[in-house]
Design a protein around this motif. Structure first.
Motif, PDB file in Angstrom:
ATOM      1  N   ARG A 235      -1.909  20.098  -7.206  1.00  9.14           N
ATOM      2  CA  ARG A 235      -1.021  19.052  -6.686  1.00  9.14           C
ATOM      3  C   ARG A 235      -1.732  18.232  -5.603  1.00  9.14           C
ATOM      4  O   ARG A 235      -1.658  17.003  -5.583  1.00  9.14           O
ATOM      5  N   LYS A 236      -2.417  18.903  -4.710  1.00  9.44           N
ATOM      6  CA  LYS A 236      -3.030  18.216  -3.576  1.00  9.44           C
ATOM      7  C   LYS A 236      -4.281  17.452  -3.994  1.00  9.44           C
ATOM      8  O   LYS A 236      -4.582  16.389  -3.435  1.00  9.44           O
ATOM      9  N   LEU A 237      -5.022  17.982  -4.961  1.00 12.61           N
ATOM     10  CA  LEU A 237      -6.199  17.275  -5.463  1.00 12.61           C
ATOM     11  C   LEU A 237      -5.811  15.936  -6.074  1.00 12.61           C
ATOM     12  O   LEU A 237      -6.371  14.884  -5.722  1.00 12.61           O
ATOM     13  N   PHE A 238      -4.840  15.949  -6.987  1.00 17.47           N
ATOM     14  CA  PHE A 238      -4.466  14.713  -7.667  1.00 17.47           C
ATOM     15  C   PHE A 238      -3.724  13.755  -6.733  1.00 17.47           C
ATOM     16  O   PHE A 238      -3.838  12.536  -6.873  1.00 17.47           O
ATOM     17  N   ASN A 239      -2.979  14.308  -5.777  1.00 18.47           N
ATOM     18  CA  ASN A 239      -2.329  13.421  -4.820  1.00 18.47           C
ATOM     19  C   ASN A 239      -3.361  12.717  -3.938  1.00 18.47           C
ATOM     20  O   ASN A 239      -3.207  11.539  -3.592  1.00 18.47           O
ATOM     21  N   THR A 240      -4.434  13.426  -3.597  1.00 22.47           N
ATOM     22  CA  THR A 240      -5.505  12.823  -2.813  1.00 22.47           C
ATOM     23  C   THR A 240      -6.191  11.709  -3.591  1.00 22.47           C
ATOM     24  O   THR A 240      -6.474  10.626  -3.054  1.00 22.47           O
ATOM     25  N   LEU A 241      -6.464  11.954  -4.864  1.00 28.12           N
ATOM     26  CA  LEU A 241      -7.053  10.905  -5.704  1.00 28.12           C
ATOM     27  C   LEU A 241      -6.136   9.689  -5.769  1.00 28.12           C
ATOM     28  O   LEU A 241      -6.579   8.542  -5.680  1.00 28.12           O
ATOM     29  N   GLY A 242      -4.829   9.947  -5.929  1.00 25.96           N
ATOM     30  CA  GLY A 242      -3.866   8.867  -6.130  1.00 25.96           C
ATOM     31  C   GLY A 242      -3.562   8.049  -4.894  1.00 25.96           C
ATOM     32  O   GLY A 242      -3.046   6.929  -5.006  1.00 25.96           O
ATOM     33  N   MET A 243      -3.877   8.579  -3.694  1.00 24.63           N
ATOM     34  CA  MET A 243      -3.562   7.827  -2.476  1.00 24.63           C
ATOM     35  C   MET A 243      -4.802   7.421  -1.685  1.00 24.63           C
ATOM     36  O   MET A 243      -4.815   6.346  -1.073  1.00 24.63           O
ATOM     37  N   TRP A 244      -5.841   8.228  -1.689  1.00 20.18           N
ATOM     38  CA  TRP A 244      -7.011   7.886  -0.874  1.00 20.18           C
ATOM     39  C   TRP A 244      -7.990   6.963  -1.591  1.00 20.18           C
ATOM     40  O   TRP A 244      -8.696   6.201  -0.934  1.00 20.18           O
ATOM     41  N   ILE A 245      -8.066   7.013  -2.903  1.00 17.59           N
ATOM     42  CA  ILE A 245      -8.895   6.021  -3.609  1.00 17.59           C
ATOM     43  C   ILE A 245      -8.287   4.627  -3.487  1.00 17.59           C
ATOM     44  O   ILE A 245      -9.000   3.658  -3.168  1.00 17.59           O
ATOM     45  N   PRO A 246      -6.971   4.444  -3.699  1.00 20.71           N
ATOM     46  CA  PRO A 246      -6.374   3.128  -3.414  1.00 20.71           C
ATOM     47  C   PRO A 246      -6.567   2.698  -1.956  1.00 20.71           C
ATOM     48  O   PRO A 246      -6.712   1.502  -1.682  1.00 20.71           O
ATOM     49  N   MET A 247      -6.560   3.662  -1.036  1.00 24.35           N
ATOM     50  CA  MET A 247      -6.797   3.340   0.375  1.00 24.35           C
ATOM     51  C   MET A 247      -8.163   2.669   0.556  1.00 24.35           C
ATOM     52  O   MET A 247      -8.275   1.636   1.220  1.00 24.35           O
ATOM     53  N   VAL A 248      -9.182   3.233  -0.072  1.00 23.49           N
ATOM     54  CA  VAL A 248     -10.530   2.668   0.026  1.00 23.49           C
ATOM     55  C   VAL A 248     -10.583   1.286  -0.640  1.00 23.49           C
ATOM     56  O   VAL A 248     -11.199   0.352  -0.118  1.00 23.49           O
ATOM     57  N   ALA A 249      -9.920   1.152  -1.786  1.00 25.56           N
ATOM     58  CA  ALA A 249      -9.897  -0.132  -2.494  1.00 25.56           C
ATOM     59  C   ALA A 249      -9.223  -1.206  -1.651  1.00 25.56           C
ATOM     60  O   ALA A 249      -9.657  -2.371  -1.635  1.00 25.56           O
ATOM     61  N   LEU A 250      -8.169  -0.840  -0.935  1.00 23.81           N
ATOM     62  CA  LEU A 250      -7.473  -1.803  -0.082  1.00 23.81           C
ATOM     63  C   LEU A 250      -8.360  -2.293   1.053  1.00 23.81           C
ATOM     64  O   LEU A 250      -8.394  -3.481   1.367  1.00 23.81           O
ATOM     65  N   ILE A 251      -9.080  -1.366   1.669  1.00 26.12           N
ATOM     66  CA  ILE A 251      -9.989  -1.765   2.744  1.00 26.12           C
ATOM     67  C   ILE A 251     -11.053  -2.724   2.200  1.00 26.12           C
ATOM     68  O   ILE A 251     -11.409  -3.714   2.843  1.00 26.12           O
TER      69      ILE A 251
END
Length: 503
Positions: free
Chosen positions: A345-361
């Motif tokens: 759960r935590k692995l996929f949630n990290t992918l789903g929120m922190w990769i978009p975070m980097v893309a936004l920056i």
């Protein structure tokens, strides 16, 4: 790390035992139910976004077929019309969860789509006789109807998805929402330009919803126990696989609809409050992207994607494809049954929120039209990779409480959709000059911060084992069993997902 036998011993000492039964068929009744849910969510989102494209043709006859009526609605009126859906949508989230728990998800889901479809068919007529005021009231009513759909879906899947397949089946079903969005955004422009004109956008989506309602009424059932043709083997697999049960209740069907909702325990549960916050953080980012990025790309990069159906649908298409890719990755990682549920759960949630975070920056530093392709790529990644959260927090409601999953979804989705309304308003306060890239950079940093903090909290405080308040509180031995389980209810956080080759 505790072994499976250790976990079972702990469960037994606390008054529970881990039930394991023969695995169900590779393709069974539960999969047919999920296909129906997939199609239902596709229809729901087609009904939700149909106005987004149709309003362009309704206010500019030269943009499509000029033979149909044109309405003189300014940008302010159009913004009211596009947001009015969410005014009603927020209101029925919590009641929808309660009603689906009380009367069965089949009927709350059915009525939500049925009324919304009928109203879609009436949209052209309302626009003609009552103008934008009638359309606004109609859209708000559609939002009221659709507010019950996500809680109903979670309630439905909590009954039909066995623990081992939960993330996979939930992701399959919810990817239908993005599929419906892709289809509607892609074809609406072509439909409006055809001989059928913009009214046919509402007619096609409305009749599609009514057709789905017929199939849903005939072939869906709220629980496996209600289904007339399900095999005993599959029913037992769905109802008991990987679920902790009180020993006295093994083999006895428990009517969850008769259980009282433990409101006080829910609102004092740290894992639930964590889930609520991460849901709000995700919605802040997701809806900031969907509502504000088109303006950013038009004013900063000179690209108007609102009037480009296929380009508008690209992020949703990426989200649909990546949802299935993440399911495949999850199955590969868990091929030998070695991946703990909490880690998954935590692995996929990290992918789903922190990769978009980097893309936004990254988007915040693109300020020239020469970087158009890179900007579209980052936007597509930011929206598409968010599909990983279907295997993260978005299924966690069922992890924490299979019996009250719809209620939990209603609560968190209500709060999260309030964030969906606040986020664009906040952007309006920050961006006073739409052509100023520095102001947009602040927006991207703020949104990235929500993604970062939301997922960080989930990593620290998120849990995947059922809470004590999930179980019936009416048993005479409840206090002793609950207190005993409470001290051990995190032991199975590190247990691997059991895997069967034919699941």
């Amino acid at each position: 790390m505790f072994g499976l036998s250790d976990c079972c011993d702990c469960l037994q000492r606390s008054g529970y035992q881990q039930i394991s039964v023969g695995h169900g068929p590779r393709f069974g009744v539960r999969h047919i139910q999920c296909i129906l849910v997939f199609c239902g969510l596709a229809v729901a989102y087609a009904l939700r976004v149909n106005l987004s494209v149709a309003i362009v043709a309704m206010t500019d006859r030269n943009a499509t077929n000029p033979d149909f009526e044109e309405f003189n609605w300014d940008e302010s009126i159009k913004s009211y019309l596009l947001s009015s859906f969410f005014w009603g949508y927020v209101v029925t989230q919590v009641p929808g969860g309660y009603l689906s728990h009380k009367y069965g998800a089949k009927f709350t889901f059915l009525w939500g789509i049925l009324i919304c479809s009928l109203l879609a068919l009436l949209t052209p007529f309302c626009a003609e006789i009552g103008g934008w005021v009638f359309v606004l009231a109609l859209r708000a009513t559609q939002g009221l109807c659709q507010g019950m759909i996500f809680p109903s879906t979670h309630t439905f899947l909590s009954k039909w998805a066995p623990a081992e397949e939960r993330g996979r089946l939930v992701t399959y079903c919810y990817s239908g929402a993005q599929f419906g969005t892709v289809i509607m955004l892609t074809i609406s422009g072509f439909i409006a330009s055809s001989w059928m004109g913009w009214p046919s956008i509402f007619y096609i989506s409305g009749f599609g919803g009514l057709l789905w309602c017929i199939f849903w009424y005939l072939y869906s059932y709220s629980t496996p126990a209600d289904h007339p043709t399900i095999t005993q083997n599959e029913r037992r697999y769905i109802e008991t696989f990987g679920q902790p049960r009180r020993q006295s209740s093994v083999g006895v069907r428990r009517e969850s609809s008769a259980m009282r909702t433990p409101w006080c325990q829910i609102f004092t549960s740290v894992p639930f409050l964590t889930l609520l916050i991460v849901h709000c953080a995700n919605n802040w980012g997701f809806w900031t992207l969907l509502t504000e990025i088109p303006t950013y790309m038009k004013t900063i990069l000179g690209i108007d994607i609102r009037n480009n159906g296929p380009l508008s649908a690209l992020p949703y298409f990426a989200m649909t494809v990546l949802a299935f890719l993440f399911i495949f990755v999850a199955d590969v990682l868990n091929r030998d049954g070695a991946m703990p549920l909490a880690f998954s759960r935590k692995l996929f949630n990290t992918l789903g929120m922190w990769i978009p975070m980097v893309a936004l920056i990254g988007l915040g530093y693109i300020t020239t039209s020469q970087s158009t392709k890179l900007a579209i790529t980052l936007l597509t990644v930011a929206v598409g990779v968010n599909a990983a959260t279907y295997l993260g927090f978005q299924v966690n409601h069922i992890d924490l409480s299979p019996n009250f999953a719809g209620t939990l979804m209603g609560l968190t989705n209500c709060a999260a959709n309030i964030m969906s309304i606040i986020a664009p308003l906040t952007v309006g306060l920050i961006v006073t000059d739409e052509e100023n890239p520095l102001q947009w950079r602040i927006v991207f940093y703020l949104t990235a911060g929500f993604y970062f903090l939301g997922n960080l909290l989930f990593l620290i405080c998120g849990r995947t084992s059922p809470r004590t308040w999930n179980f019936s509180s009416t048993d005479s031995d409840s206090h002793s069993d609950y207190s005993s389980l409470s001290s051990n209810d995190n032991l199975n956080e590190t247990e691997p997902l059991q895997h069967h080759s034919n699941s």
